[in-house]
Design an enzyme around this catalytic site. Structure first.
Site, PDB file in Angstrom:
ATOM      1  N   HIS A 137      53.818  30.250  66.722  1.00  0.00           N
ATOM      2  CA  HIS A 137      54.847  31.277  66.930  1.00  0.00           C
ATOM      3  C   HIS A 137      54.247  32.659  66.673  1.00  0.00           C
ATOM      4  O   HIS A 137      53.137  32.763  66.136  1.00  0.00           O
ATOM      5  CB  HIS A 137      56.010  31.058  65.935  1.00  0.00           C
ATOM      6  CG  HIS A 137      55.592  31.313  64.519  1.00  0.00           C
ATOM      7  ND1 HIS A 137      54.973  30.355  63.749  1.00  0.00           N
ATOM      8  CD2 HIS A 137      55.655  32.423  63.742  1.00  0.00           C
ATOM      9  CE1 HIS A 137      54.682  30.858  62.559  1.00  0.00           C
ATOM     10  NE2 HIS A 137      55.078  32.122  62.526  1.00  0.00           N
ATOM     11  N   HIS A 157      50.533  38.470  66.563  1.00  0.00           N
ATOM     12  CA  HIS A 157      49.513  37.446  66.817  1.00  0.00           C
ATOM     13  C   HIS A 157      50.120  36.059  66.641  1.00  0.00           C
ATOM     14  O   HIS A 157      51.218  35.933  66.081  1.00  0.00           O
ATOM     15  CB  HIS A 157      48.351  37.620  65.819  1.00  0.00           C
ATOM     16  CG  HIS A 157      48.785  37.441  64.408  1.00  0.00           C
ATOM     17  ND1 HIS A 157      49.370  38.460  63.669  1.00  0.00           N
ATOM     18  CD2 HIS A 157      48.791  36.354  63.587  1.00  0.00           C
ATOM     19  CE1 HIS A 157      49.686  38.014  62.470  1.00  0.00           C
ATOM     20  NE2 HIS A 157      49.352  36.729  62.393  1.00  0.00           N
TER      21      HIS A 157
HETATM   22  P1  2AM Z   1      51.343  34.748  60.318  1.00  0.00           P
HETATM   23  O1  2AM Z   1      50.986  33.333  60.526  1.00  0.00           O
HETATM   24  O2  2AM Z   1      51.784  35.399  61.568  1.00  0.00           O
HETATM   25  O3  2AM Z   1      50.321  35.507  59.588  1.00  0.00           O
HETATM   26  C1  2AM Z   1      55.782  31.707  58.285  1.00  0.00           C
HETATM   27  O4  2AM Z   1      55.369  31.273  57.027  1.00  0.00           O
HETATM   28  C2  2AM Z   1      54.986  32.899  58.722  1.00  0.00           C
HETATM   29  O5  2AM Z   1      55.215  33.980  57.842  1.00  0.00           O
HETATM   30  C3  2AM Z   1      53.498  32.636  58.723  1.00  0.00           C
HETATM   31  O6  2AM Z   1      53.116  32.171  59.972  1.00  0.00           O
HETATM   32  C4  2AM Z   1      52.908  33.963  58.351  1.00  0.00           C
HETATM   33  O7  2AM Z   1      52.676  34.753  59.486  1.00  0.00           O
HETATM   34  C5  2AM Z   1      54.004  34.662  57.600  1.00  0.00           C
HETATM   35  N1  2AM Z   1      53.761  34.665  56.166  1.00  0.00           N
HETATM   36  C6  2AM Z   1      53.696  33.617  55.335  1.00  0.00           C
HETATM   37  N2  2AM Z   1      53.465  34.002  54.079  1.00  0.00           N
HETATM   38  C7  2AM Z   1      53.407  35.347  54.099  1.00  0.00           C
HETATM   39  C8  2AM Z   1      53.220  36.356  53.105  1.00  0.00           C
HETATM   40  N3  2AM Z   1      53.064  36.058  51.817  1.00  0.00           N
HETATM   41  N4  2AM Z   1      53.222  37.639  53.512  1.00  0.00           N
HETATM   42  C9  2AM Z   1      53.387  37.963  54.801  1.00  0.00           C
HETATM   43  N5  2AM Z   1      53.565  37.063  55.776  1.00  0.00           N
HETATM   44  C10 2AM Z   1      53.581  35.773  55.429  1.00  0.00           C
END
Ligand code: 2AM
Length: 198
Positions: A40, A127
């Site tokens: 996603h 991304h």
């Molecule tokens: P990303 O993969 O696009 O970097 C669901 O958990 C989504 O939230 C993940 O795919 C991640 O995005 C984002 N995410 C998870 N933990 C996070 C954090 N601590 N801070 C910011 N984004 C986070």
């Protein structure tokens, strides 16, 4: 509950990404690969939210979507954070010249910061995360990664809504569940005036 806002991808796009990534697993680098259903574009990570705030967040998101009609982006190009040559996060990029995803994100940050959700400090770079590096990668492995994914299109995605997701973590990996689907509906700026002008 743990929650985030994102744009889900159609099955054929997720399949194309998974097929391109699959051969890279052969050398067993220490990477946690994103499962195919979980691919996603994240718009905003919320972290822990009280379940009773889901309706309020849903309404705020409907507001942030105002003025956006459906749009498209193409999915292409390998990347890495902090850098492709020394990645901690492996991703595939999106291309959309009008940068509507960035504008949607900005609207979202404005609306949600007013409701007490801190703004993301890092610059937003939309991304699709395909893997997270857990340990040292084999030397030069990033080049194989870049070569396997360069010059390929993983499809053109029509975006007519975005989603508020719950992310349930378990030892088997995360499972995402859609809490709210927020449609992108272009509304006339002043519907009353438009009627009168006819
Ligand atoms: P990303 O993969 O696009 O970097 C669901 O958990 C989504 O939230 C993940 O795919 C991640 O995005 C984002 N995410 C998870 N933990 C996070 C954090 N601590 N801070 C910011 N984004 C986070």
């Amino acid at each position: 509950m743990r929650a985030f806002i994102g744009i889900g991808l159609p099955p054929e796009c997720r399949r194309a990404i998974a097929e391109a990534v699959f051969p890279l697993r052969a050398k067993r680098p220490a990477v946690s690969w994103t499962s195919e259903p979980n691919l996603h574009v994240t718009l905003k990570f919320l972290g822990q939210i009280p379940p009773e705030r889901v309706d309020e967040i849903g309404s705020l998101l409907a507001e942030t979507a105002r003025g956006f009609g459906p749009f498209e982006f193409s999915v292409e190009g390998p990347g890495g954070f902090p850098a492709l040559r020394a990645p901690r996060v492996l991703w595939i990029g999106i291309r959309e010249p009008l940068e509507l995803v960035g504008k949607l994100h900005e609207n979202m940050e404005n609306a949600l910061s007013g409701a007490g959700f801190p703004r993301e400090e890092r610059r937003f770079h939309p991304h699709i995360t395909v893997g997270r590096v857990r340990d040292r990668l084999p030397p030069g492995w990033w080049e194989e990664y870049a070569k396997a994914l360069s010059g390929k299109s993983f499809g053109v995605v029509g975006v007519s809504s975005f989603q508020l997701y719950e992310s349930r973590l378990s030892p088997g990996g995360a499972a995402y569940c859609v809490l709210r689907d927020v449609p992108l509906l272009r509304e006339p700026a002043n519907p009353g005036r438009e009627e009168k002008g006819k």
